[in-house]
Write a protein that holds these residues in place. Structure first.
Motif, short mmCIF file in Angstrom:
data_model
loop_
_atom_site.label_atom_id
_atom_site.label_comp_id
_atom_site.label_asym_id
_atom_site.label_seq_id
_atom_site.Cartn_x
_atom_site.Cartn_y
_atom_site.Cartn_z
N TYR A 1 18.27 -31.98 19.84
CA TYR A 1 19.66 -31.74 20.43
C TYR A 1 20.30 -33.16 20.46
O TYR A 1 21.43 -33.65 20.24
CB TYR A 1 19.94 -31.05 21.29
N SER B 1 23.08 -26.56 19.33
CA SER B 1 24.43 -26.88 20.37
C SER B 1 24.55 -25.87 21.63
O SER B 1 24.94 -26.21 22.61
CB SER B 1 25.68 -27.01 19.63
N GLY C 1 20.18 -26.52 23.34
CA GLY C 1 19.91 -27.96 23.90
C GLY C 1 20.60 -28.56 24.99
O GLY C 1 19.63 -29.08 25.87
#
Length: 325
Positions: free
Chosen positions: A206, A214, A217
């Motif tokens: 990430y 998204s 992470g």
């Protein structure tokens, strides 16, 4: 010596109750991970990184124990997370009770077969994690540690369950207390850095590309925190595991007339030792720190799980007497 069936039955009940409590603690922890303040703070820190170079405000890293403490958690997810941590402690106490009752029932060390061994290993894993969450603000990650623990305990209590009975003559030795207990502690602690390294890979992926993971992470602690957890836990487990391997060789010479015979379990234990030695070496080498070291640690984690269950269930060797009876 006669087996105390009553104590054995109570041990089984405590074990089953422990699994149920761990499942509930897992669910509560996952709720905190998804909706708690630590996840939101981690997301804010990640978003702020791009502003630091442009003179934006810097958000303190609450995942670094050296930094000042974050504000006291008061939200509902945090309260639920605390409940999960309390259940984790309760489950560990019940699991310890199950182990002790099993030992009292059979009048020996309660790790003479795979069921008892697995029960002890998962207990050590939970205790090691309780120590970790005292040292690092990663309580919201408890669910990720409990997931493999619950899976292993379910397999252990179903496929590997063994009724209380005396051990075979080859195990009637004081080395059962020394060699096997060292192997239990080393293997149990090794599960913690394995999980931390897996999460580290998600976090670094990430960090390199915020479009990846998204939703997951940014809720993880900083990669440096996960790396330190993995490294410190491995530093503790490795010498204990090494001591267990050496004691096993001495016991093998006394029981079978040779120190090493490349029995399947001996071979896989040696492979695990080499992998973790490589991890510690790579961790001390600048060019191999970070992702490469984490991958090596995950390989060690996989070999440990393989040695815990697959070797005893599938292969045949001198250690097969410790399998399912």
């Amino acid at each position: 010596m006669q087996i105390n069936e009553t104590l054995s039955q109570y041990s089984d009940w405590f074990y089953t109750t422990t699994v149920a409590i761990y499942v509930l603690a897992l669910l509560l922890s996952l709720f905190e991970q998804a909706f708690g303040a630590k996840g939101r703070q981690a997301h804010a820190r990640s978003a702020q990184k791009s502003l630091v170079g442009a003179g934006g405000p810097v958000i303190e890293d609450a995942d670094n124990p050296a930094e000042p403490e974050a504000p006291r958690e008061v939200g509902r997810p945090e309260r639920i997370g605390r409940m999960g941590a309390s259940l984790l402690v309760l489950g560990a106490l019940l699991q310890l009770t199950a182990i002790v009752l099993r030992g009292l029932a059979v009048h020996r060390a309660p790790w003479g077969n795979m069921y008892e061994y697995g029960m002890a290993v998962t207990f050590i894993t939970v205790v090691a994690w309780l120590v970790v969450i005292r040292k690092f603000p990663v309580r919201h990650l408890t669910g990720f540690l409990l997931l493999p623990v619950v899976i292993l305990m379910f397999i252990n209590g179903t496929l590997l369950y063994t009724v209380a009975a005396p051990v075979v003559p080859a195990l009637q030795s004081y080395w059962l207390y020394i060699h096997v207990s060292a192997a239990i502690i080393g293997s149990g602690v090794f599960l913690v850095p394995g999980v931390a390294s897996v999460l580290y890979l998600f976090r670094t992926a990430y960090d390199r590309n915020p479009a990846k993971f998204s939703g997951f992470g940014p809720k993880l602690p900083a990669a440096d925190v996960l790396d330190r957890i993995a490294y410190r836990a491995t530093i503790v487990a490795f010498p204990i595991f090494t001591f267990g391997v050496l004691c096993g060789a001495v016991w093998a010479e006394a029981a079978w007339g040779r120190f090493w015979g490349w029995d399947p379990k001996e071979t896989v234990a040696f492979i695990a030792w080499v992998v973790y030695a490589a991890y510690l070496h790579s961790r001390a080498t600048a060019g191999w720190r970070g992702t490469r070291a984490a991958v090596i640690n995950i390989v060690g984690f996989a070999v440990t799980i393989f040695n815990l269950f697959f070797v005893n269930l599938v292969t045949a060797g001198l250690h097969s007497y410790a399998g399912v009876n």
